[in-house]
Scaffold this active site. Structure first.
Site, short mmCIF file in Angstrom:
data_model
loop_
_atom_site.label_atom_id
_atom_site.label_comp_id
_atom_site.label_asym_id
_atom_site.label_seq_id
_atom_site.Cartn_x
_atom_site.Cartn_y
_atom_site.Cartn_z
N TYR A 1 122.98 56.26 -44.55
CA TYR A 1 123.83 56.38 -43.27
C TYR A 1 123.49 55.58 -42.25
O TYR A 1 123.97 55.51 -41.02
CB TYR A 1 124.02 58.09 -42.94
CG TYR A 1 125.25 58.51 -43.93
CD1 TYR A 1 126.52 58.52 -43.65
CD2 TYR A 1 124.68 59.12 -45.04
CE1 TYR A 1 127.44 59.20 -44.55
CE2 TYR A 1 125.58 59.88 -45.86
CZ TYR A 1 126.89 59.85 -45.67
OH TYR A 1 127.93 60.39 -46.64
N ASP B 1 123.42 66.99 -49.25
CA ASP B 1 123.05 66.56 -50.73
C ASP B 1 122.61 65.14 -50.66
O ASP B 1 122.18 64.68 -51.60
CB ASP B 1 124.17 67.01 -51.67
CG ASP B 1 125.47 66.16 -51.69
OD1 ASP B 1 125.81 65.39 -50.42
OD2 ASP B 1 126.31 66.00 -52.55
#
Length: 466
Positions: free
Chosen positions: A289, A191
């Site tokens: 990330y 997600d």
């Protein structure tokens, strides 16, 4: 069984003769004791008109933990959807018989092990994070067996069902499924790109990710957006780039209903740091990330080795959700408990609906490359846009990636493949190599120190390494 199509512009996995469309569907949520389970279950009810569900089963191997969540949800369902067939169990046959979809979000070792994943690397001055670096590798070594076990249960008791897996670390889990269960009906999803697209939509004055068309390539938690358009075909990249260069993703946090108040401080830092990650290649929009791989020194410097993200979650979401569940059970009613559908769960329902109702919508999925990224490892599990219908998915070719991204991807995919090889072969050497190759770890010496500590605490979860 699913059969992989040969590489072409829209290559993918097509399920021959699949015509799933029904009047209603049965769903098993694997990870019934998760704090995310109530939000997912409520989202299934909220989206009933377009994805009708008449049976929901919670499955978990931790009966005590699951019972708290399940009893609270049972009360909510009786008050709001009494016609729903709801049950919860620790028996695989009961959980996986007669179902159409498995929604899997398991956490092997729970938050106690996540805390160790984060704190052990930090002890050696390395990134301590749930899915990235040494922590992600440790978590992956625990998750592989759990996900494969659930997949096997589904195929044994409901061979025509689809498993939608969003258990972390998705990249390592997806690679393990490719190697160990290549013909299984499993789709691995995440997600995080959806959340980022929601933020980009806000930057452009749009409602959410459904208002965007996009191109994207990478690995899970390791990718880049290359094109963003609205539904009318207008190029939104110039507008988004201005926001990214100034504030990262922070300008995309909605102020509606006090949304910004529900974002933990660690995520605020992450959304802001995206500004610096974007600066490395301002032609693309990065996944958040990537900060762990491009600025590992910053991450370590700003981390508290005694209080990591795991502690933040345990003291925050964990206490809130289980506190609300206990309140529902004690009072006998879900009214005023604060239960609400999880907005992030909409993408799971969207994907299930696309498979069930043949909607032909576009999703970011983690799938075998097979030419989708033409100058990259054919066997890599890449995250790219796909068109999804009742027969499975078809990948949308993303062409060649530039040298910067290619170099990073080659390094990271090798880490992920070595982890899976280490799990399959029980190889200490392969896992040491994986840690040494990670961009978050400075040397083989440090990699070995971290590995030896991780082996000690994961004895009950990892295969024996030799």
């Amino acid at each position: 069984m699913a059969a992989a199509a040969p590489p072409h512009e829209n290559s993918g996995r097509i399920q021959e003769g699949s015509t799933m469309a029904k009047s209603s569907y049965a769903v098993t949520i694997a990870g019934g004791g998760s704090t995310f389970t109530p939000g997912i279950a409520l989202m299934l009810l909220k989206e009933h008109d377009r994805f009708p569900v008449d049976k929901v089963v919670f499955y978990d191997n931790d009966a005590e933990r699951q019972e708290i969540v399940a009893k609270a949800c049972e009360i909510y369902f009786k008050e709001n959807a009494p016609e729903l067939d709801f049950s919860y169990t620790t028996d695989p046959e009961e959980a996986f018989t007669g179902i159409d979809f498995v929604l899997a979000h398991i956490r092997v070792g729970k938050y106690a092990m996540r805390e160790l994943d984060e704190k052990i690397p930090l002890k050696y001055g390395c990134v301590g994070q749930e899915t990235c670096g040494a922590g992600g590798i440790a978590y992956g070594m625990r998750s592989i067996g759990g996900v494969i076990e659930i997949l096997d249960y589904m195929e044994k008791y409901s061979p025509d069902a689809w498993m939608l897996n969003y258990s972390n670390p998705a990249a390592i889990v997806a690679e393990a499924c490719r190697v160990l269960r290549p013909d299984s009906k499993i789709i691995n999803i995440c997600d995080m790109p959806i959340d980022l697209m929601d933020k980009m939509a806000v930057m452009c004055g749009l409602k959410d990710h459904r208002d965007l068309q996009y191109s994207y390539y990478g690995l899970n938690h390791y990718g880049w957006f290359t094109k963003i358009f609205d539904k009318q075909g207008n190029d939104l990249m110039p507008q988004i780039k201005k926001h990214m260069a100034k504030n990262g993703y922070l300008d995309g946090i909605s102020h509606e209903e006090g949304q910004e108040q529900h974002i933990d401080e660690s995520w605020i830092h992450t959304f802001g740091k995206a500004k610096d990650v974007y600066a490395i290649d301002p032609e693309t929009i990065p996944n958040t990330y990537l900060k762990y791989y491009t600025y590992p020194d910053y991450v370590v410097e700003t981390s508290n080795p005694n209080y990591t993200r795991a502690n933040e979650v345990m003291d925050g979401r964990e206490k809130r959700v289980f506190g609300a569940c206990r309140k529902v059970i004690e009072s006998g009613t879900a009214e005023g408990a604060g239960f609400e559908a999880d907005a992030h769960a909409t993408y799971i329902v969207d994907l299930a609906c696309a498979l069930a109702e043949n909607t032909g919508e576009r999703f970011l999925l983690i799938v075998p490359n097979d030419g989708a990224v033409s100058n990259f490892d054919e066997t890599a599990m890449v995250e790219v846009p796909c068109i999804v219908g009742s027969n499975g998915y078809e990948k949308i070719c993303q062409g060649k990636v530039p040298q910067w991204q290619k170099g990073m991807l080659e390094q990271q995919v090798s880490v992920e493949k070595l982890v899976v090889q280490a799990w399959v072969e029980g190889s200490y050497q392969k896992l040491w190599q994986a840690l040494t190759l990670s961009a978050t770890i400075p040397s083989a010496k440090v990699a070995k120190q971290i590995l030896d500590d991780l082996i000690e605490v994961n004895k009950d979860y990892w295969p024996e390494l030799k």
